[in-house]
Design an enzyme around this catalytic site. Structure first.
Site, PDB file in Angstrom:
ATOM      1  N   LYS A 297      89.865  43.523  47.601  1.00 44.57           N
ATOM      2  CA  LYS A 297      89.386  43.413  48.989  1.00 44.57           C
ATOM      3  C   LYS A 297      90.373  44.095  49.928  1.00 44.57           C
ATOM      4  O   LYS A 297      91.535  43.710  50.007  1.00 44.57           O
ATOM      5  CB  LYS A 297      89.221  41.944  49.365  1.00 44.57           C
ATOM      6  CG  LYS A 297      88.866  41.705  50.836  1.00 44.57           C
ATOM      7  CD  LYS A 297      88.920  40.216  51.179  1.00 44.57           C
ATOM      8  CE  LYS A 297      88.861  39.988  52.681  1.00 44.57           C
ATOM      9  NZ  LYS A 297      89.024  38.565  53.043  1.00 44.57           N
TER      10      LYS A 297
ATOM     11  N   ASP B  47      91.372  41.569  60.157  1.00 43.10           N
ATOM     12  CA  ASP B  47      90.161  40.774  60.307  1.00 43.10           C
ATOM     13  C   ASP B  47      90.221  39.987  61.609  1.00 43.10           C
ATOM     14  O   ASP B  47      90.906  38.965  61.697  1.00 43.10           O
ATOM     15  CB  ASP B  47      90.006  39.826  59.114  1.00 43.10           C
ATOM     16  CG  ASP B  47      88.729  39.004  59.202  1.00 43.10           C
ATOM     17  OD1 ASP B  47      87.832  39.387  59.983  1.00 43.10           O
ATOM     18  OD2 ASP B  47      88.628  37.988  58.498  1.00 43.10           O
TER      19      ASP B  47
ATOM     20  N   LYS C 255      88.026  34.911  65.409  1.00 46.83           N
ATOM     21  CA  LYS C 255      89.029  33.918  65.069  1.00 46.83           C
ATOM     22  C   LYS C 255      89.841  33.563  66.313  1.00 46.83           C
ATOM     23  O   LYS C 255      90.004  34.386  67.225  1.00 46.83           O
ATOM     24  CB  LYS C 255      90.008  34.481  64.028  1.00 46.83           C
ATOM     25  CG  LYS C 255      89.420  34.816  62.676  1.00 46.83           C
ATOM     26  CD  LYS C 255      90.491  35.453  61.797  1.00 46.83           C
ATOM     27  CE  LYS C 255      89.953  35.876  60.442  1.00 46.83           C
ATOM     28  NZ  LYS C 255      89.692  34.734  59.559  1.00 46.83           N
TER      29      LYS C 255
ATOM     30  N   ASP D  81      94.975  40.625  55.142  1.00 48.24           N
ATOM     31  CA  ASP D  81      93.653  40.463  54.552  1.00 48.24           C
ATOM     32  C   ASP D  81      93.291  41.616  53.617  1.00 48.24           C
ATOM     33  O   ASP D  81      92.216  41.625  53.031  1.00 48.24           O
ATOM     34  CB  ASP D  81      92.595  40.309  55.649  1.00 48.24           C
ATOM     35  CG  ASP D  81      91.454  39.391  55.226  1.00 48.24           C
ATOM     36  OD1 ASP D  81      91.631  38.632  54.258  1.00 48.24           O
ATOM     37  OD2 ASP D  81      90.394  39.437  55.861  1.00 48.24           O
TER      38      ASP D  81
ATOM     39  N   ASP E 186      82.703  36.266  60.084  1.00 49.86           N
ATOM     40  CA  ASP E 186      84.053  36.113  59.554  1.00 49.86           C
ATOM     41  C   ASP E 186      84.046  35.899  58.041  1.00 49.86           C
ATOM     42  O   ASP E 186      85.106  35.771  57.433  1.00 49.86           O
ATOM     43  CB  ASP E 186      84.756  34.942  60.260  1.00 49.86           C
ATOM     44  CG  ASP E 186      86.260  34.954  60.049  1.00 49.86           C
ATOM     45  OD1 ASP E 186      86.810  36.023  59.727  1.00 49.86           O
ATOM     46  OD2 ASP E 186      86.896  33.884  60.206  1.00 49.86           O
TER      47      ASP E 186
ATOM     48  N   GLU F  72      83.294  38.187  55.861  1.00 46.87           N
ATOM     49  CA  GLU F  72      83.017  39.604  55.610  1.00 46.87           C
ATOM     50  C   GLU F  72      83.562  40.100  54.285  1.00 46.87           C
ATOM     51  O   GLU F  72      83.047  41.075  53.727  1.00 46.87           O
ATOM     52  CB  GLU F  72      83.578  40.461  56.756  1.00 46.87           C
ATOM     53  CG  GLU F  72      85.040  40.837  56.659  1.00 46.87           C
ATOM     54  CD  GLU F  72      86.003  39.657  56.666  1.00 46.87           C
ATOM     55  OE1 GLU F  72      87.082  39.767  56.061  1.00 46.87           O
ATOM     56  OE2 GLU F  72      85.683  38.611  57.266  1.00 46.87           O
TER      57      GLU F  72
ATOM     58  N   ARG G 108      83.443  38.933  51.269  1.00 45.46           N
ATOM     59  CA  ARG G 108      82.489  38.854  50.153  1.00 45.46           C
ATOM     60  C   ARG G 108      81.413  39.936  50.265  1.00 45.46           C
ATOM     61  O   ARG G 108      80.834  40.342  49.260  1.00 45.46           O
ATOM     62  CB  ARG G 108      81.869  37.454  50.110  1.00 45.46           C
ATOM     63  CG  ARG G 108      81.019  37.098  51.298  1.00 45.46           C
ATOM     64  CD  ARG G 108      80.818  35.594  51.447  1.00 45.46           C
ATOM     65  NE  ARG G 108      82.057  34.925  51.789  1.00 45.46           N
ATOM     66  CZ  ARG G 108      82.200  33.606  51.890  1.00 45.46           C
ATOM     67  NH1 ARG G 108      81.157  32.807  51.673  1.00 45.46           N
ATOM     68  NH2 ARG G 108      83.356  33.070  52.212  1.00 45.46           N
TER      69      ARG G 108
END
Length: 461
Positions: free
Chosen positions: A227, A232, A239, A250, A309, A311, A313
């Site tokens: 990933k 993010d 967030k 991230d 949020d 995202e 996956r």
């Protein structure tokens, strides 16, 4: 990067200071066998051989001093890290000359991320070993861990999708691997979820999917996916500031995947490697994906966006679909995927989910042996209904918050081909507090476990 090769060298009788490694249950026996001078030095330092406890012992002459280090009951990679951090520069040897797995911690205790803040120059603490056959392997592991740390510690302004692509290409060029980057119209058509997550960051930080291929086509094919969310914000489901503070990390899954690829290629593991990293920034703009949007995917499944949020996956779904199309023997993905994993397991234990019992068992056993433990969570089929949507094939973020790590794993499983062996590691990629050999900041968690499994499964050429 730190020159690890200069810090672990064969013992050819060079002058060096002795390090006594003592376990608490053997402390009394060790102490009684020492000369009075040593016993007096140990008493003055109030040394009791607790793990990580360290003391210098004066010698008969000024340059004949030695040291004593307390370690835990079982040999581990961090046994020597406390000594490496506290000793002055020079050459050192253990009394038995066998650093074992502790050599890794010796090296990593001397690694610093100094791209933005230059500290005082560190003198080199060189460990002498009479087990030279393990030197190259230990140095390669240290370099891989340091690569993860450096990539994760780099802030998002210097580690966006383009810079992450550059890091991948640098590693590929070092090993003669090929790379392919898909972006723009090709991304929209072939990897629509990757494009949707990253489109609010266009053009300056445009999304892309980067692939690396290496190895002999006759060797077993494996796929590694990471990933690569370089930052993010949470998207329109933004967030809070505290939640964004560490979101430069991230892309920690991508850092793990790249470091593992580097290990595989440097060690010439006889496999055909396919590494895939979807690299995006989850930003906010007028064309950002919205809650309620329905996205197509490479797999053909449609996904309703309940939360922007969730995202990671989405981009992994498209990448895992492509990985499955190559029909590899195994797929392994790394991702900083869910806060639920950290609530359940804390920062040190990556959550492992797998659809193959033998693969899961091998990963767990390898993690224990490498001192890089994993903890398995189930792909519990009873929770698949949580992913249902009234208007699409899947929902990306089930309501209620129950089993957040497991439902994320079940979402990813939807993009794995039938009969494809697959394992997913939800890793934190971060040390929230410093420990010997492990500074606060980016960290490789699960990397050494997977590497140990691959070495046992495929051997070396």
């Amino acid at each position: 990067m730190t020159d690890f090769a200069s810090l672990l060298v064969p013992d050819r009788g060079q002058p060096g200071h002795v390090i006594h490694v003592v376990r608490a249950d053997g402390f009394d026996d060790w102490l009684s066998a020492q000369p009075e001078r040593v016993r007096a030095g140990v008493a003055a330092a109030q040394f009791k051989a607790k793990p990580g406890e360290f003391a210098l012992i004066p010698g008969n002459k000024a340059d004949e001093w030695s040291s004593v280090l307390g370690v835990g009951d079982a040999q581990g990679p961090w046994d020597l890290a406390a000594a490496a951090a506290k000793l002055p520069e020079g050459y050192f040897r253990l009394t038995d000359g066998q650093p074992g797995p502790g050599a890794l911690g010796w090296l990593l205790a001397q690694h610093r991320f100094d791209r933005y803040k230059k500290g005082d120059p560190l003198g080199q603490r060189v460990l002498l070993t009479n087990d030279p056959a393990r030197i190259d392997e230990t140095i390669a592991l240290a370099r891989a861990v340091a690569l993860v740390r450096d990539l994760v510690d780099t802030p998002a302004n210097d580690m966006g999708p383009a810079e992450l692509q550059g890091a991948i290409e640098d590693v590929a060029n070092r090993h003669g691997a090929s790379t392919k980057t898909t972006r723009g119209d090709g991304l929209e058509q072939g990897f629509p979820m990757v494009a949707a997550v990253g489109r609010a960051a266009v053009p300056a930080r445009a999304p892309r999917l980067v692939e690396l291929e290496w190895g002999d086509a006759s060797h077993p094919r494996i796929a590694i996916v990471g990933k690569g969310v370089c930052f993010d914000s949470g998207g329109l489901d933004i967030k809070p500031g505290s939640g964004m503070r560490l979101m430069k990390k991230d892309m920690g899954g991508a850092a793990h995947a790249l470091a593992l690829a580097d290990l595989i290629m440097a060690s010439k593991l006889p496999v055909r490697l396919h590494m895939l990293i979807p690299a995006v920034e989850n930003a906010i703009a007028g064309d950002a994906m919205r809650p309620g949007d329905i996205l197509p995917s490479r797999k053909g499944l449609t996904v309703e966006i309940a939360n922007t949020d969730a995202e990671g996956r989405l981009i992994l779904g498209d990448a895992l679909t492509l990985a499955s199309e190559g029909k590899p023997e195994i797929i392994i993905d790394f991702a900083t995927l869910t806060g639920a994993a950290r609530v359940a397991l804390g920062p040190d234990l990556p959550a492992l989910m797998a659809n193959d019992e033998a693969l899961a068992s091998d990963l767990l056993a390898s993690g224990e042996e490498a001192g890089d433990p994993l903890w398995r969570l189930p792909l519990w089929p009873g929770y698949r209904d949580m992913l249902k949507s009234d208007v699409a094939d899947l929902n990306n973020a089930p309501d209620g918050g129950f089993a957040g790590t497991i439902t994320a794993g079940l979402f990813l499983e939807k993009f794995i081909a039938e009969d494809q062996r697959w394992a997913h590691l939800d890793t934190f990629a971060w040390n929230p507090a410093a420990k010997p050999g492990r500074p606060k900041g980016g960290e490789a968690l699960g990397l050494r476990a997977v590497w140990a499994m691959l070495r046992k499964r495929y051997g070396t050429s």
